[in-house]
Write an enzyme that holds these catalytic residues in place. Structure first.
Site, PDB file in Angstrom:
ATOM      1  CB  CYS A  51      -5.283  -7.636  -1.317  1.00  0.00           C
ATOM      2  SG  CYS A  51      -6.712  -8.103  -2.328  1.00  0.00           S
ATOM      3  CG  ASP A  58      -1.256  -5.853  -2.717  1.00  0.00           C
ATOM      4  OD1 ASP A  58      -0.965  -6.959  -3.195  1.00  0.00           O
ATOM      5  OD2 ASP A  58      -2.423  -5.463  -2.566  1.00  0.00           O
TER       6      ASP A  58
END
Length: 140
Positions: A51, A58
């Site tokens: 992120c 992620d």
């Protein structure tokens, strides 16, 4: 029709069969069936980026499907390409579209679709689908 891969198809490949590091280079080899529309799908459950706001990882199931024209995507180069995003701060929507753009630039396929199913974050999962169709080509 020749049943084995001809040596000239291997001559452009620089990553396959060698130790390598993450790379943004996508390699291809010739499509020996350019007269036929067929779908190639490459999938991984191990795609990661981070992120850009929090730096948290992620994770995504990534599916790349395409109808080749003159070229086929070599899988090790794709693995190293996807690995290059491991520490990249990038939003889900952006990375999915960048991957599509890079695959299209490398292959010039008749059609391509990248689907990224990102893991749940804050109770919400995100799926991004980005699609390309070569101008003038229509799916049969």
């Amino acid at each position: 029709m020749q049943k084995s891969t001809p040596p000239e198809d291997l001559s452009r490949l620089t990553l396959l069969g060698r130790e390598a590091k993450p790379s943004r280079k996508l390699e291809t080899f010739p499509n020996r069936h350019p007269d036929r529309d067929y779908i190639v799908t490459m999938e991984t459950a191990e795609f990661t980026c981070v992120c850009p706001m929090t730096g948290q990882p992620d994770f995504a199931d990534l599916h790349i499907s395409y109808i080749p024209d003159a070229s086929i995507l070599e899988s090790k180069s794709l693995k190293l390409y996807l690995w290059s995003y491991r520490n990249e701060g990038i939003f889900h929507e952006h990375v999915t579209n960048v991957i599509l753009e890079d695959v299209v630039a490398a292959l010039s396929p008749r059609w391509c679709k990248v689907t990224a199913n990102f893991g749940v974050r804050g109770g919400i999962s995100i799926t991004v689908e980005a699609e390309y169709k070569k101008p003038g080509w229509s799916k049969p």
